[in-house]
Write a protein that holds these residues in place. Structure first.
Motif, PDB file in Angstrom:
ATOM      1  N   LYS A   1       0.827  -1.205   0.000  1.00 47.48           N
ATOM      2  CA  LYS A   1       0.000   0.000   0.000  1.00 47.48           C
ATOM      3  C   LYS A   1       0.865   1.261   0.000  1.00 47.48           C
ATOM      4  O   LYS A   1       0.581   2.223  -0.729  1.00 47.48           O
ATOM      5  N   ILE A   2       1.918   1.242   0.807  1.00 43.41           N
ATOM      6  CA  ILE A   2       2.826   2.395   0.862  1.00 43.41           C
ATOM      7  C   ILE A   2       3.488   2.609  -0.501  1.00 43.41           C
ATOM      8  O   ILE A   2       3.592   3.744  -0.993  1.00 43.41           O
ATOM      9  N   LEU A   3       3.925   1.509  -1.132  1.00 44.45           N
ATOM     10  CA  LEU A   3       4.526   1.592  -2.461  1.00 44.45           C
ATOM     11  C   LEU A   3       3.549   2.199  -3.454  1.00 44.45           C
ATOM     12  O   LEU A   3       3.914   3.061  -4.268  1.00 44.45           O
ATOM     13  N   ASN A   4       2.297   1.766  -3.394  1.00 43.57           N
ATOM     14  CA  ASN A   4       1.285   2.277  -4.309  1.00 43.57           C
ATOM     15  C   ASN A   4       1.069   3.780  -4.117  1.00 43.57           C
ATOM     16  O   ASN A   4       0.950   4.536  -5.087  1.00 43.57           O
ATOM     17  N   LEU A   5       1.019   4.208  -2.866  1.00 44.37           N
ATOM     18  CA  LEU A   5       0.833   5.626  -2.577  1.00 44.37           C
ATOM     19  C   LEU A   5       2.032   6.442  -3.071  1.00 44.37           C
ATOM     20  O   LEU A   5       1.866   7.569  -3.552  1.00 44.37           O
ATOM     21  N   ILE A   6       3.223   5.872  -2.978  1.00 38.08           N
ATOM     22  CA  ILE A   6       4.424   6.548  -3.486  1.00 38.08           C
ATOM     23  C   ILE A   6       4.370   6.680  -5.009  1.00 38.08           C
ATOM     24  O   ILE A   6       4.721   7.723  -5.577  1.00 38.08           O
ATOM     25  N   LEU A   7       3.900   5.620  -5.686  1.00 42.85           N
ATOM     26  CA  LEU A   7       3.818   5.638  -7.154  1.00 42.85           C
ATOM     27  C   LEU A   7       2.826   6.688  -7.652  1.00 42.85           C
ATOM     28  O   LEU A   7       2.934   7.166  -8.792  1.00 42.85           O
ATOM     29  N   LEU A   8       1.861   7.056  -6.815  1.00 45.45           N
ATOM     30  CA  LEU A   8       0.898   8.082  -7.209  1.00 45.45           C
ATOM     31  C   LEU A   8       1.565   9.448  -7.401  1.00 45.45           C
ATOM     32  O   LEU A   8       1.063  10.282  -8.160  1.00 45.45           O
ATOM     33  N   VAL A   9       2.697   9.666  -6.730  1.00 41.15           N
ATOM     34  CA  VAL A   9       3.392  10.953  -6.829  1.00 41.15           C
ATOM     35  C   VAL A   9       3.955  11.174  -8.237  1.00 41.15           C
ATOM     36  O   VAL A   9       3.635  12.182  -8.882  1.00 41.15           O
ATOM     37  N   PRO A  10       4.801  10.249  -8.780  1.00 39.88           N
ATOM     38  CA  PRO A  10       5.274  10.463 -10.162  1.00 39.88           C
ATOM     39  C   PRO A  10       4.137  10.401 -11.179  1.00 39.88           C
ATOM     40  O   PRO A  10       4.188  11.110 -12.195  1.00 39.88           O
ATOM     41  N   PHE A  11       3.123   9.547 -10.924  1.00 40.84           N
ATOM     42  CA  PHE A  11       1.975   9.498 -11.826  1.00 40.84           C
ATOM     43  C   PHE A  11       1.360  10.885 -11.979  1.00 40.84           C
ATOM     44  O   PHE A  11       1.046  11.326 -13.091  1.00 40.84           O
ATOM     45  N   TYR A  12       1.204  11.595 -10.876  1.00 42.29           N
ATOM     46  CA  TYR A  12       0.606  12.933 -10.916  1.00 42.29           C
ATOM     47  C   TYR A  12       1.584  13.966 -11.474  1.00 42.29           C
ATOM     48  O   TYR A  12       1.214  14.795 -12.321  1.00 42.29           O
ATOM     49  N   CYS A  13       2.831  13.913 -11.037  1.00 44.87           N
ATOM     50  CA  CYS A  13       3.804  14.943 -11.393  1.00 44.87           C
ATOM     51  C   CYS A  13       4.201  14.917 -12.870  1.00 44.87           C
ATOM     52  O   CYS A  13       4.640  15.941 -13.413  1.00 44.87           O
ATOM     53  N   LEU A  14       4.063  13.775 -13.531  1.00 46.01           N
ATOM     54  CA  LEU A  14       4.402  13.698 -14.954  1.00 46.01           C
ATOM     55  C   LEU A  14       3.586  14.685 -15.783  1.00 46.01           C
ATOM     56  O   LEU A  14       4.043  15.159 -16.834  1.00 46.01           O
ATOM     57  N   GLU A  15       2.392  15.009 -15.301  1.00 48.67           N
ATOM     58  CA  GLU A  15       1.519  15.936 -16.039  1.00 48.67           C
ATOM     59  C   GLU A  15       2.157  17.322 -16.169  1.00 48.67           C
ATOM     60  O   GLU A  15       1.925  18.027 -17.159  1.00 48.67           O
ATOM     61  N   PHE A  16       2.984  17.718 -15.198  1.00 49.82           N
ATOM     62  CA  PHE A  16       3.614  19.035 -15.218  1.00 49.82           C
ATOM     63  C   PHE A  16       4.614  19.181 -16.362  1.00 49.82           C
ATOM     64  O   PHE A  16       4.938  20.298 -16.756  1.00 49.82           O
ATOM     65  N   PHE A  17       5.133  18.061 -16.862  1.00 54.60           N
ATOM     66  CA  PHE A  17       6.185  18.117 -17.882  1.00 54.60           C
ATOM     67  C   PHE A  17       5.637  18.125 -19.301  1.00 54.60           C
ATOM     68  O   PHE A  17       6.422  18.223 -20.252  1.00 54.60           O
ATOM     69  N   ARG A  18       4.320  18.014 -19.465  1.00 54.21           N
ATOM     70  CA  ARG A  18       3.737  18.085 -20.806  1.00 54.21           C
ATOM     71  C   ARG A  18       3.921  19.486 -21.379  1.00 54.21           C
ATOM     72  O   ARG A  18       3.800  20.482 -20.663  1.00 54.21           O
TER      73      ARG A  18
END
Length: 271
Positions: free
Chosen positions: A201-218
């Motif tokens: 669960k902790i790993l999954n919550l951590i993966l949500l951070v790059p998933f969200y932040c990738l949008e900033f680089f578009r």
């Protein structure tokens, strides 16, 4: 009520629901990259998912003769046959280079299912590999195929979306693996089996951070899409936190698999 449950079970077991999730991601690719809606491309992804998933789910059982031809299974077989012909029809409407890439994904699906290497079995049983193959196929089919079919370049934005989709599928699969912990064989070495439920669960919550932040680089990111993705991240976080091996299979097979559709609806409503 019993009839509705049977219909829902056929809808889920026949892979229609997961195919709808794939269809939603293809439509999002059309939207983000300003591609005119191509019904052949969307239809190929939708019907191909039904064929592929049903083949993966029922092939092994059929080969060891552990399948009983119940009325529900007969309906799923008929559905799969119809989906196969629909997939073939849509396939021949695609561009030549798209067909070549699609065949590559077909071969990967066959590798995932069929025991080409008797000593090590199929890719589905390779410890730690399954999750990456599934994520690659989802991201590739829902993003690369529509882009290539529309003759667009594989730009930086395309690769950013690919990694974002790849992460999304990994996140969804980890929730599935937590729910399936009670049924999975130890030899599969799934992430929850190796790390435990809480660390997964902790790993999954951590993966949500790059998933969200990738949008900033578009190159053309929009504020409204950041808000949409923030809502999605919140939903994924809740699904992760409340996941447990004690949950019903409907928790993942219906609700969690609805996440791509929910994302598409958010895009349609707020964009």
């Amino acid at each position: 009520m019993q009839l509705l449950k049977k219909i829902l079970d056929i809808y889920i077991s026949g892979s229609i629901h997961v195919a709808l999730a794939v269809y939603a991601l293809v439509r999002m690719t059309f939207y983000f990259f300003h591609i005119s809606c191509n019904t052949s491309m969307a239809g190929f992804a939708f019907f191909g998912t039904i064929v592929g998933y049903n083949f993966v789910k029922y092939d092994a059982l059929a080969r060891v003769k552990k399948l009983k031809m119940s009325s529900q299974l007969k309906i799923i077989v008929l559905l799969s046959v119809f989906a196969f012909f629909a997939t073939a029809y849509c396939f021949f409407q695609l561009e030549v280079k798209t067909k070549c890439i699609a065949v590559g994904f077909l071969l990967l699906t066959m590798l995932y299912t069929l025991p080409f290497f008797p000593k090590i079995g199929n890719a589905r049983n390779w410890a730690g590999i399954k999750i990456y193959i599934v994520a690659f196929c989802w991201a590739g089919i829902t993003l690369f195929l529509p882009i290539i079919n529309a003759d667009l370049p594989l730009s930086g934005d395309v690769w950013l979306k690919f990694f974002q989709r790849f992460l999304l599928v990994i996140i969804l699969i980890l929730i599935f693996e937590i729910i399936d912990l009670k049924n999975d064989e130890v030899s599969l070495q799934t992430v929850p089996q190796r790390l435990g439920v809480q660390k997964t669960k902790i790993l999954n919550l951590i993966l949500l951070v790059p998933f969200y932040c990738l949008e900033f680089f578009r190159s053309d990111f929009q504020i409204q899409q950041l808000w949409i993705n923030l809502i999605l991240v919140a939903v994924l976080a809740l699904f992760t936190l409340f996941s447990s091996p004690k949950r019903s299979d409907y928790y993942t097979s219906f609700w969690v698999e609805s996440v791509p559709v929910f994302w598409w609806i958010l895009v349609l409503v707020f964009s």
